[in-house]
Write a protein that holds these residues in place. Structure first.
Motif: not given
Length: 193
Positions: A76-95
């Motif tokens: 679950r931590i591994g899935v969370a890391v993937l989710f966190c990376i995807a969220l960060s990349l999308l957030a940088l684009s939106i920023w």
């Protein structure tokens, strides 16, 4: 420039400033909600406590669906890391989208910062799409790692969101490059005159 032309120009510029200000704050609220909700989902994936996700809920990675309480904590931590990376990349684009609206509100159409933000939107969207493409096989391995041999799987998917992000990212990148060239040409023309 006549008074009528000047008045029309001021109306257009006011309209640009108002819409840019509205969109800047709209994107800011969307980004804040996305980061807040994403953080809650991350916590729920790592340590489920029935706030958003019940233990019977499933995690969908690629085409694999498993109940969250059946997945070992480390996976679950591994899935969370993937989710966190995807969220960060999308957030940088939106920023960067927010920053472009902010610069448009200040009437900085061709400033180097505006052009850098437009290019950054494209870069981050392309990086997000590439990561989304490779995260499905990685995520499917993580989610099925504890299963016996024969039930483990590697899923590779390509969907419309990835294609859209690639195309829109490339368009924004190209648009930024074109605007940069237009600004350089305009600057050369001003210096020539």
């Amino acid at each position: 420039m006549s008074d009528l032309e000047w008045a029309e120009r001021e109306k257009r510029l006011t309209r640009i400033r108002r819409l840019s200000a509205f969109m800047k704050w709209t994107v800011t609220v969307i980004l804040a909600c996305m980061v807040l909700f994403g953080g809650l989902v991350l916590v729920e994936i790592i340590m489920p406590f029935d706030l958003l996700i019940s233990p019977e809920e499933t995690i969908d990675v690629a085409d694999i669906e498993r109940p969250i309480d059946e997945i070992p904590h480390i996976q679950r931590i591994g899935v969370a890391v993937l989710f966190c990376i995807a969220l960060s990349l999308l957030a940088l684009s939106i920023w960067n989208i927010r920053q472009v609206f902010k610069r448009f509100q200040m009437m900085e159409f061709f400033s180097p910062k505006t052009l850098a933000n437009v290019i950054s939107i494209g870069v981050w969207l392309i990086v997000f799409a590439a990561f989304d493409l490779i995260s499905d096989p990685i995520g499917s391995v993580i989610v099925t790692y504890d299963l016996p041999p024969g039930e483990r799987s590697v899923e590779v998917t390509l969907d419309g969101a990835e294609i859209f992000c690639f195309i829109f990212g490339a368009l924004m990148l190209l648009f930024g490059w074109i605007l940069r060239e237009a600004a350089l040409i305009a600057d050369e023309n001003r210096q020539f005159v």
